[in-house]
Write a protein that holds these residues in place. Sequence first.
Motif, short mmCIF file in Angstrom:
data_model
loop_
_atom_site.label_atom_id
_atom_site.label_comp_id
_atom_site.label_asym_id
_atom_site.label_seq_id
_atom_site.Cartn_x
_atom_site.Cartn_y
_atom_site.Cartn_z
N ILE A 63 44.36 16.10 -11.17
CA ILE A 63 43.32 15.19 -10.63
C ILE A 63 43.04 14.00 -11.54
O ILE A 63 42.19 13.17 -11.22
CB ILE A 63 42.00 15.95 -10.38
N CYS A 64 43.74 13.90 -12.67
CA CYS A 64 43.37 12.86 -13.66
C CYS A 64 44.32 11.66 -13.61
O CYS A 64 45.53 11.80 -13.51
CB CYS A 64 43.41 13.45 -15.08
N ASP A 65 43.71 10.48 -13.71
CA ASP A 65 44.50 9.26 -13.86
C ASP A 65 44.93 9.09 -15.31
O ASP A 65 45.99 8.53 -15.58
CB ASP A 65 43.65 8.05 -13.45
N VAL A 66 44.06 9.54 -16.20
CA VAL A 66 44.32 9.37 -17.64
C VAL A 66 43.93 10.65 -18.37
O VAL A 66 42.92 11.29 -18.04
CB VAL A 66 43.47 8.20 -18.21
N VAL A 67 44.74 11.04 -19.36
CA VAL A 67 44.34 12.08 -20.31
C VAL A 67 44.41 11.48 -21.71
O VAL A 67 45.38 10.79 -22.03
CB VAL A 67 45.26 13.32 -20.22
N PHE A 68 43.36 11.72 -22.49
CA PHE A 68 43.36 11.27 -23.89
C PHE A 68 43.38 12.53 -24.75
O PHE A 68 42.40 13.27 -24.82
CB PHE A 68 42.10 10.44 -24.15
N ASP A 69 44.53 12.77 -25.39
CA ASP A 69 44.69 13.99 -26.20
C ASP A 69 44.40 13.69 -27.66
O ASP A 69 45.23 13.10 -28.36
CB ASP A 69 46.10 14.56 -26.04
N THR A 70 43.22 14.11 -28.12
CA THR A 70 42.86 13.95 -29.54
C THR A 70 43.00 15.28 -30.29
O THR A 70 42.65 15.35 -31.46
CB THR A 70 41.40 13.44 -29.71
N VAL A 71 43.47 16.32 -29.58
CA VAL A 71 43.58 17.65 -30.20
C VAL A 71 45.03 17.95 -30.57
O VAL A 71 45.32 18.43 -31.67
CB VAL A 71 43.00 18.73 -29.26
N GLY A 72 45.95 17.69 -29.66
CA GLY A 72 47.37 17.87 -29.95
C GLY A 72 47.78 19.34 -30.01
O GLY A 72 47.09 20.22 -29.50
N GLY A 73 48.92 19.61 -30.63
CA GLY A 73 49.44 20.98 -30.73
C GLY A 73 49.70 21.55 -29.35
O GLY A 73 50.18 20.87 -28.45
N ASP A 74 49.32 22.83 -29.19
CA ASP A 74 49.62 23.54 -27.95
C ASP A 74 48.90 22.96 -26.74
O ASP A 74 49.28 23.23 -25.60
CB ASP A 74 49.24 25.02 -28.09
N VAL A 75 47.85 22.18 -26.99
CA VAL A 75 47.08 21.58 -25.88
C VAL A 75 47.94 20.57 -25.11
O VAL A 75 47.75 20.37 -23.91
CB VAL A 75 45.81 20.92 -26.46
N ARG A 76 48.90 19.95 -25.80
CA ARG A 76 49.61 18.82 -25.20
C ARG A 76 50.32 19.16 -23.89
O ARG A 76 50.24 18.41 -22.91
CB ARG A 76 50.62 18.23 -26.17
N ALA A 77 51.02 20.31 -23.85
CA ALA A 77 51.80 20.64 -22.65
C ALA A 77 50.88 20.69 -21.43
O ALA A 77 51.20 20.17 -20.36
CB ALA A 77 52.51 21.97 -22.85
N GLY A 78 49.69 21.30 -21.59
CA GLY A 78 48.76 21.42 -20.48
C GLY A 78 48.26 20.07 -20.00
O GLY A 78 47.94 19.90 -18.82
N CYS A 79 48.20 19.09 -20.91
CA CYS A 79 47.69 17.77 -20.52
C CYS A 79 48.53 17.18 -19.39
O CYS A 79 48.02 16.48 -18.52
CB CYS A 79 47.72 16.82 -21.72
#
Length: 308
Positions: free
Chosen positions: A205-221
Amino acid sequence: MKAMLLTKHGGPEALRYGDAPDPVAGPGEVVVDIHAASVNGADPKVRRGGGRYQLSQFPHILGRDFSGVVGQVGPGVTDFAVGDAVFGVLDAGNEGAYAEKLAIKAAIIAKKPDRLSHAEAAALGLISLTALTAIEDTARLKAGETILIQGGAGGVAGFAVQLAKHLGATVITTASAGNHAYVRSLGADRVIDYNAEDFTTIGPICDVVFDTVGGDVRAGCYKVLKAGGRLMWIAPAPEGFQVPRSDVATLRPDVKRDRAHLERMLALLAAGAVRPPEITHYKLADAAQAHQISEGRHLRGKLVLEVR
Ligand SMILES: NC(=O)c1ccc[n+]([C@@H]2O[C@H](COP(=O)([O-])OP(=O)(O)OC[C@H]3O[C@@H](n4cnc5c(N)ncnc54)[C@H](OP(=O)(O)O)[C@@H]3O)[C@@H](O)[C@H]2O)c1
């Protein structure tokens, strides 16, 4: 002058409070008598060393953003005078804010308004440049779009939540339960407790994701982006990570240091669109304690070193 010296790569014990030579203002530079400096996520990475954070010379003075008072004006500087309160961020590749003084190009700093304390101005420096470059210049977030900001209680993300809300976006963010009231107070429309809920269940549902956490979170973004969406990152993905989609853009903001972006932040502040982050204060000599908190990656807002 007194400074917090990094004596070698290593743990927090590699930081030693001691004497360093006084800087001198060269052409186009000012020397700032520092009142406050902030701790950024990069600082413990530089302290530990490795990868692109390898230093070849010690002692080294860490620290990227600061607030203080002009103590010396170099040749050719016409826009500042001794006694002016100023703040800013050292040029990319330069550090040295964990100290009583630093020399810096006058062109990349700004006057500190009275409405901001030195601690607040130091706290806002790099996080505001990063969030403005990411959200406005790189992702070009528009009113009506939906953005997911990972780690909303952090420094850059907390500013980004406020900025995205001000620009008219719907703002979703992730935070642990203890930080939900804080991120809502910054303007988040929806908060996901990442310890209790898989954020990817929100769907694409997102137009933009801003990943400031990185690591394993990235794939889900990537799973929550619409086709044609933009993923911006400032914290690294795991080694060897392969971007899983070709129908979205992966962007990294090129965060420059300039007065224009600092003044854009001040204008947003004056308009009431953003406010300074929550601040935890430390004495400069206690920088090692602040590093331990920063490395834990669960701080709220910013850590600021009070220098004088
Ligand atoms: N120019 C650049 O590229 C640039 C500039 C500045 C920063 N950075 C990098 O950006 C990153 C963030 O820096 P920062 O100083 O803004 O942040 P920070 O203050 O270090 O962020 C920590 C925050 O992340 C949250 N967090 C930790 N794990 C999480 C997870 N799994 N999901 C969601 N949230 C999580 C924590 O909140 P909870 O306690 O709620 O978990 C905490 O508030 C760092 O890697 C830093 O080096 C890059």
